[in-house]
Design an enzyme around this catalytic site. Sequence first.
Site, PDB file in Angstrom:
ATOM      1  N   GLU A   1       3.850   1.881  12.567  1.00 18.63           N
ATOM      2  CA  GLU A   1       4.806   2.995  13.533  1.00 18.63           C
ATOM      3  C   GLU A   1       4.053   3.543  14.447  1.00 18.63           C
ATOM      4  O   GLU A   1       4.495   4.037  15.731  1.00 18.63           O
ATOM      5  CB  GLU A   1       5.324   3.993  12.554  1.00 18.63           C
ATOM      6  CG  GLU A   1       6.319   3.384  11.410  1.00 18.63           C
ATOM      7  CD  GLU A   1       6.705   4.244  10.294  1.00 18.63           C
ATOM      8  OE1 GLU A   1       5.582   4.644   9.333  1.00 18.63           O
ATOM      9  OE2 GLU A   1       7.668   4.686   9.996  1.00 18.63           O
TER      10      GLU A   1
ATOM     11  N   ALA B   1       0.083   5.930   6.443  1.00 22.90           N
ATOM     12  CA  ALA B   1       0.073   7.394   6.229  1.00 22.90           C
ATOM     13  C   ALA B   1      -0.961   7.799   4.970  1.00 22.90           C
ATOM     14  O   ALA B   1      -0.911   6.753   4.211  1.00 22.90           O
ATOM     15  CB  ALA B   1       1.264   8.173   5.994  1.00 22.90           C
TER      16      ALA B   1
ATOM     17  N   GLY C   1       2.765   3.666   8.435  1.00 22.45           N
ATOM     18  CA  GLY C   1       2.595   4.815   9.764  1.00 22.45           C
ATOM     19  C   GLY C   1       1.816   4.127  10.729  1.00 22.45           C
ATOM     20  O   GLY C   1       1.637   4.372  11.964  1.00 22.45           O
TER      21      GLY C   1
ATOM     22  N   GLU D   1       6.518   1.039   2.695  1.00 17.54           N
ATOM     23  CA  GLU D   1       6.678   2.054   2.108  1.00 17.54           C
ATOM     24  C   GLU D   1       7.510   1.895   0.815  1.00 17.54           C
ATOM     25  O   GLU D   1       7.730   2.590  -0.230  1.00 17.54           O
ATOM     26  CB  GLU D   1       7.389   2.993   3.034  1.00 17.54           C
ATOM     27  CG  GLU D   1       6.490   3.622   4.150  1.00 17.54           C
ATOM     28  CD  GLU D   1       6.433   2.680   5.462  1.00 17.54           C
ATOM     29  OE1 GLU D   1       6.745   1.575   5.274  1.00 17.54           O
ATOM     30  OE2 GLU D   1       5.956   3.407   6.516  1.00 17.54           O
TER      31      GLU D   1
HETATM   32  N1  CAA Z   1      -3.529   6.119   2.143  1.00 18.49           N
HETATM   33  C1  CAA Z   1      -4.965   6.561   1.765  1.00 18.49           C
HETATM   34  N2  CAA Z   1      -5.793   5.833   1.401  1.00 18.49           N
HETATM   35  C2  CAA Z   1      -5.878   4.435   1.843  1.00 18.49           C
HETATM   36  C3  CAA Z   1      -4.603   3.891   2.430  1.00 18.49           C
HETATM   37  C4  CAA Z   1      -3.595   4.723   2.709  1.00 18.49           C
HETATM   38  N3  CAA Z   1      -2.610   4.329   3.150  1.00 18.49           N
HETATM   39  N4  CAA Z   1      -4.752   2.477   2.658  1.00 18.49           N
HETATM   40  C5  CAA Z   1      -5.882   2.290   1.876  1.00 18.49           C
HETATM   41  N5  CAA Z   1      -6.659   3.493   1.497  1.00 18.49           N
HETATM   42  C6  CAA Z   1      -7.854   3.580   1.106  1.00 18.49           C
HETATM   43  C7  CAA Z   1      -7.972   2.868  -0.443  1.00 18.49           C
HETATM   44  O1  CAA Z   1      -7.581   3.646  -1.269  1.00 18.49           O
HETATM   45  C8  CAA Z   1      -9.434   2.610  -0.505  1.00 18.49           C
HETATM   46  O2  CAA Z   1     -10.147   4.025  -0.928  1.00 18.49           O
HETATM   47  P1  CAA Z   1     -11.268   3.772  -1.999  1.00 18.49           P
HETATM   48  O3  CAA Z   1     -12.067   2.894  -1.845  1.00 18.49           O
HETATM   49  O4  CAA Z   1     -11.301   5.317  -2.096  1.00 18.49           O
HETATM   50  O5  CAA Z   1     -10.661   3.526  -3.106  1.00 18.49           O
HETATM   51  C9  CAA Z   1      -9.973   2.196   0.867  1.00 18.49           C
HETATM   52  O6  CAA Z   1      -8.765   2.668   1.792  1.00 18.49           O
HETATM   53  C10 CAA Z   1      -9.875   0.633   1.093  1.00 18.49           C
HETATM   54  O7  CAA Z   1      -8.836   0.076   0.536  1.00 18.49           O
HETATM   55  P2  CAA Z   1      -8.394  -0.972  -0.396  1.00 18.49           P
HETATM   56  O8  CAA Z   1      -9.666  -1.015  -1.457  1.00 18.49           O
HETATM   57  O9  CAA Z   1      -7.166  -0.899  -1.042  1.00 18.49           O
HETATM   58  O10 CAA Z   1      -8.676  -2.345   0.324  1.00 18.49           O
HETATM   59  P3  CAA Z   1      -8.011  -3.924   0.218  1.00 18.49           P
HETATM   60  O11 CAA Z   1      -8.710  -4.899   1.275  1.00 18.49           O
HETATM   61  O12 CAA Z   1      -8.040  -4.260  -1.164  1.00 18.49           O
HETATM   62  O13 CAA Z   1      -6.520  -3.559   0.507  1.00 18.49           O
HETATM   63  C11 CAA Z   1      -4.615  -2.895   1.592  1.00 18.49           C
HETATM   64  C12 CAA Z   1      -6.049  -3.325   1.844  1.00 18.49           C
HETATM   65  C13 CAA Z   1      -3.765  -4.119   1.595  1.00 18.49           C
HETATM   66  C14 CAA Z   1      -4.249  -2.423   3.278  1.00 18.49           C
HETATM   67  C15 CAA Z   1      -4.288  -1.989   0.773  1.00 18.49           C
HETATM   68  O14 CAA Z   1      -5.328  -0.616   1.239  1.00 18.49           O
HETATM   69  C16 CAA Z   1      -3.020  -1.049   0.824  1.00 18.49           C
HETATM   70  O15 CAA Z   1      -2.046  -1.583   0.590  1.00 18.49           O
HETATM   71  N6  CAA Z   1      -2.852   0.166   1.517  1.00 18.49           N
HETATM   72  C17 CAA Z   1      -1.805   0.933   1.371  1.00 18.49           C
HETATM   73  C18 CAA Z   1      -0.838   0.440   2.731  1.00 18.49           C
HETATM   74  C19 CAA Z   1       0.549   1.159   2.525  1.00 18.49           C
HETATM   75  O16 CAA Z   1       1.225   1.190   1.474  1.00 18.49           O
HETATM   76  N7  CAA Z   1       0.832   1.831   3.622  1.00 18.49           N
HETATM   77  C20 CAA Z   1       1.863   2.613   3.881  1.00 18.49           C
HETATM   78  C21 CAA Z   1       1.727   4.180   3.581  1.00 18.49           C
HETATM   79  S1  CAA Z   1       3.173   5.177   3.407  1.00 18.49           S
HETATM   80  C22 CAA Z   1       3.423   5.402   4.943  1.00 18.49           C
HETATM   81  O17 CAA Z   1       3.039   5.068   5.974  1.00 18.49           O
HETATM   82  C23 CAA Z   1       4.659   6.489   5.112  1.00 18.49           C
HETATM   83  C24 CAA Z   1       5.219   6.570   6.629  1.00 18.49           C
HETATM   84  O18 CAA Z   1       6.044   5.619   7.188  1.00 18.49           O
HETATM   85  C25 CAA Z   1       4.554   7.441   7.352  1.00 18.49           C
END
Ligand code: CAA
Length: 257
Positions: free
Chosen positions: A111, A65, A108, A131
């Site tokens: 999911e 998400a 998400g 999460e």
């Molecule tokens: N939401 C918003 N933006 C996101 C994102 C997310 N879930 N995942 C990645 N991005 C964005 C980053 O902020 C970044 O944007 P900027 O360049 O503007 O900073 C861009 O995508 C590229 O990401 P990274 O620079 O972080 O790329 P990376 O290769 O270093 O890392 C990753 C990749 C490990 C997937 C890392 O991006 C990450 O940990 N993302 C979040 C994963 C996460 O926590 N997901 C769960 C979200 S909560 C949820 O999903 C609730 C639910 O149950 C519905």
Amino acid sequence: MSYETLLVETRGRVGLITLNRPQALNALNSTVMRELDAAFKGFDANKDIGAIVLTGSERAFAAGADIKEMQALDFVDSYLGDFLGGWERVAGARKPVIAAVSGFALGGGCELAMMCDIIIASESAKFGQPEITLGVIPGMGGSQRLTRAVGKAKAMDLVLTGRMMDAAEAERSGLVSRVVAPEKLMEEALATAEKIAAFSLPAVVMAKEAVNRSLEVTLAEGLRFERRLFQSLFATEDQKEGMAAFVGKRKAEFRHK
Ligand code: CAA
């Protein structure tokens, strides 16, 4: 219809939807949810489509998400707006949906893949429910669908630690139907969808409904439900065609494909 966050096309009898927010690793915001709902509904209503493939990019199916969108939410708005509730409509597609997963399928994203009926993963795929690292828990079905898919032991491990599992572990655990080399992913997913789309559509839709019902009801109820659907298929021309073709030693040509 034109989409801001999706690419939507047809390949024969297969509907292909590609998540397209590369700048955010396909993070799922409310626009993606609304557009996916519309795209699935469009394909569900289209008699010329028999199966759907949902994919992302090579780097990410979807990284969860959209954290930037939800960061400022408070409880009352989240609760009264039923935040994330709309994803259950997305999960309600009636035709089979194959998720072709490459790269990150996190939160998400994992999911969303689990809302699909078959997950075909590239060897590069990584699944997880991170999460907990954000101070929350899965909100689009992770604690429920993941547990049903892989059992309590693995689900607890993933949900409580937030760690990722690779494609091989996901296949071993029963989350993923098949794992293929990265360059074969779309070929395999589209060929599988084409195969399904060539069968009788009423039988295909009922098969999906029956398998999904098994997750909701007792065995006795599920068996009754399955039998009624099975019996009802004898009202279709495709049942006559399928069985006549077998007896006549020829390939079936389903009318309601
Ligand atoms: N939401 C918003 N933006 C996101 C994102 C997310 N879930 N995942 C990645 N991005 C964005 C980053 O902020 C970044 O944007 P900027 O360049 O503007 O900073 C861009 O995508 C590229 O990401 P990274 O620079 O972080 O790329 P990376 O290769 O270093 O890392 C990753 C990749 C490990 C997937 C890392 O991006 C990450 O940990 N993302 C979040 C994963 C996460 O926590 N997901 C769960 C979200 S909560 C949820 O999903 C609730 C639910 O149950 C519905």
